[in-house]
Design a protein around this motif. Structure first.
Motif, PDB file in Angstrom:
ATOM      1  N   GLU A  72       0.822  -1.210   0.000  1.00 40.08           N
ATOM      2  CA  GLU A  72       0.000   0.000   0.000  1.00 40.08           C
ATOM      3  C   GLU A  72       0.856   1.260   0.000  1.00 40.08           C
ATOM      4  O   GLU A  72       0.471   2.287  -0.565  1.00 40.08           O
ATOM      5  N   ILE A  80      -2.883   0.656  -9.688  1.00 39.19           N
ATOM      6  CA  ILE A  80      -3.095   1.183  -8.341  1.00 39.19           C
ATOM      7  C   ILE A  80      -1.808   1.845  -7.858  1.00 39.19           C
ATOM      8  O   ILE A  80      -0.768   1.199  -7.751  1.00 39.19           O
ATOM      9  N   ASN A  83       0.894   5.221  -1.805  1.00 43.76           N
ATOM     10  CA  ASN A  83       0.684   6.453  -1.061  1.00 43.76           C
ATOM     11  C   ASN A  83       1.560   6.406   0.192  1.00 43.76           C
ATOM     12  O   ASN A  83       1.253   5.710   1.157  1.00 43.76           O
ATOM     13  N   ARG A 122      -8.220   1.860   1.412  1.00 47.70           N
ATOM     14  CA  ARG A 122      -8.766   1.241   0.202  1.00 47.70           C
ATOM     15  C   ARG A 122      -8.342   2.072  -1.004  1.00 47.70           C
ATOM     16  O   ARG A 122      -7.918   3.218  -0.863  1.00 47.70           O
ATOM     17  N   SER A 123      -8.444   1.478  -2.181  1.00 48.39           N
ATOM     18  CA  SER A 123      -8.073   2.198  -3.399  1.00 48.39           C
ATOM     19  C   SER A 123      -9.248   3.044  -3.887  1.00 48.39           C
ATOM     20  O   SER A 123     -10.403   2.620  -3.819  1.00 48.39           O
ATOM     21  N   SER A 124      -8.924   4.239  -4.373  1.00 48.78           N
ATOM     22  CA  SER A 124      -9.945   5.167  -4.868  1.00 48.78           C
ATOM     23  C   SER A 124      -9.486   5.762  -6.201  1.00 48.78           C
ATOM     24  O   SER A 124      -8.302   6.080  -6.367  1.00 48.78           O
ATOM     25  N   SER A 131      -5.965   4.343  -9.776  1.00 50.23           N
ATOM     26  CA  SER A 131      -6.490   4.573  -8.439  1.00 50.23           C
ATOM     27  C   SER A 131      -5.326   4.614  -7.453  1.00 50.23           C
ATOM     28  O   SER A 131      -4.211   4.212  -7.776  1.00 50.23           O
ATOM     29  N   ARG A 132      -5.603   5.106  -6.251  1.00 52.68           N
ATOM     30  CA  ARG A 132      -4.544   5.257  -5.249  1.00 52.68           C
ATOM     31  C   ARG A 132      -5.067   4.770  -3.891  1.00 52.68           C
ATOM     32  O   ARG A 132      -6.227   4.975  -3.549  1.00 52.68           O
ATOM     33  N   TYR A 133      -4.170   4.138  -3.137  1.00 54.38           N
ATOM     34  CA  TYR A 133      -4.526   3.749  -1.772  1.00 54.38           C
ATOM     35  C   TYR A 133      -4.698   5.004  -0.930  1.00 54.38           C
ATOM     36  O   TYR A 133      -3.828   5.878  -0.911  1.00 54.38           O
ATOM     37  N   GLN A 134      -5.845   5.080  -0.227  1.00 57.86           N
ATOM     38  CA  GLN A 134      -6.117   6.247   0.593  1.00 57.86           C
ATOM     39  C   GLN A 134      -6.835   5.832   1.874  1.00 57.86           C
ATOM     40  O   GLN A 134      -7.447   4.770   1.942  1.00 57.86           O
TER      41      GLN A 134
END
Length: 245
Positions: A72, A80, A83, A122-124, A131-134
């Motif tokens: 992550e 993905i 972050n 979670r990924s957004s 998407s990015r883990y946030q």
């Protein structure tokens, strides 16, 4: 591939205090420091009430966390994005437990619990099909678990338990993926030869679970079906001192 050096350390303190002969307070607090995000403090407290020798009531509150993992924080594969500023998920749970001994051999337990998870990782979507883990979203779980177990003479034992849980996204009200609603377990142990060789049987039922995506063939899908899995084990103890098989 990623070569990272990280470290963590923790300390905790815990104590029991007898308020009365029947009522006990158990309290503690834990401090963790992670080089990847900093520190977190998590308390736990429990009230334990035993009005009768055979019955105990417990009211428990606790907080916990899950640190972001290396994937992550540093993932660079696929769509993905990582972050490096992720913070840990935070969890708090409240439980009420009743434990009762009908006899010295027959015991039952009922557990009602409520759990909330904040800053869920979670990924957004962030655009460009990526998407990015946030740290987004909050999760709530409400559940009940019951268990009964008994021991008979000559080494026979049995245990039956049932669990129900409803775990949803607080913001959308939707049930979480990979979150079964029902689970049933049965465990039986029987001696095969004196107190040295035993036969163990376990069977477990898990209800269906929602999945994130539908099948590639365009079918209805959307879930993993329920299933039953069983295990049989033969094991020895006290046969040869220090040796288990």
């Amino acid at each position: 591939d990623k070569d990272e050096k990280t470290y963590q350390w923790a300390m905790f303190i815990q104590d029991d205090y007898s308020i009365t002969d029947q009522l006990t307070l158990n309290a503690g607090v834990r401090y963790d420091f992670y080089s990847i995000f900093g520190s977190t403090v998590n308390p736990r407290v429990g009230l334990i009430y035993s009005p009768w020798k055979s019955t105990t009531f417990k009211l428990l509150y606790g907080e916990a966390f899950r640190a972001p993992n290396q994937a992550e924080l540093h993932n660079t594969v696929g769509t993905i994005l990582p972050n490096k500023d992720l913070k840990p998920e935070k969890l708090n749970t409240l439980e009420f437990i009743v434990e009762h001994y009908f006899t010295q051999q027959l015991r039952a337990e009922l557990n009602v619990f409520h759990t909330e998870i904040h800053e869920n990782i979670r990924s957004s979507p962030v655009g460009n099909n990526q998407s990015r883990y946030q740290n987004i979203g909050d999760v709530e779980s409400l559940g009940v678990e019951g268990q009964i177990e008994n021991t008979w003479g000559d080494g026979f034992q049995g245990r039956l338990s049932y669990s129900w849980q409803d775990t949803t996204d607080i913001n959308t009200g939707e049930r979480l993926t990979n979150s079964p609603e029902h689970m049933v377990k049965l465990n039986l142990i029987a001696p095969l030869w004196q107190d040295k060789v035993f036969l163990g049987f376990e069977t477990q039922y898990m209800s269906n679970r929602k999945i994130l995506a539908k099948p590639a063939n365009g079918g209805a899908g959307g879930k993993v079906d329920d299933y039953v899995i069983s295990n049989i084990t033969v094991y020895t103890q006290n046969w040869v001192k220090g040796l288990e098989l």
